[in-house]
Design a protein around this motif. Structure first.
Motif: not given
Length: 115
Positions: A14, A16-18, A22-24, A27, A30-31, A103, A107
């Motif tokens: 979570k 990292l997503i925020a 962070a690159c797409q 993300k 992570c999702e 990010a 990681c």
């Protein structure tokens, strides 16, 4: 995977997503991991997540090189690039192996948790 490890990973994923830096691809990994956590797909999603975070974490020497380059100056601006460069050199001197942005920090935590 134990519940304790899953909980730790969930927290770091979570983060990292925020993270704005962070690159797409990170993300998205992570999702996918969050959706698969605790299911039969968790192992495969964990392998994808592990591969992605290992590819995305910035070694400190890479950050120093980029922040000091013309490309780094173009991206960040002269003043910000100089500040990032000074910070990177400082944390390297103190033993950092990787960038410490949100990010990269997430990681590193994910990598450590998955060892």
């Amino acid at each position: 995977m134990t519940e304790e490890i899953r909980n730790t990973l969930t927290e770091e994923v979570k983060k990292l997503i925020a993270a704005p830096s962070a690159c797409q691809e990170a993300k998205a990994a992570c999702e996918k991991w969050l959706a698969a956590a605790g299911t039969a797909d968790e192992e495969a999603a964990t392998a994808i997540l592990k591969k992605e975070v290992n590819a995305d974490i910035m070694p400190i020497d890479g950050l120093i090189g980029f922040a000091g380059s013309d490309a780094g100056k173009a991206l960040f601006g002269e003043e910000r690039a100089a500040a990032i460069l000074a910070h990177a050199k400082d944390i390297k001197e103190k033993g950092a192996r990787f960038c410490d942005c949100p990010a990269c920090s997430a990681c590193a935590e994910i990598i450590g948790t998955l060892k």
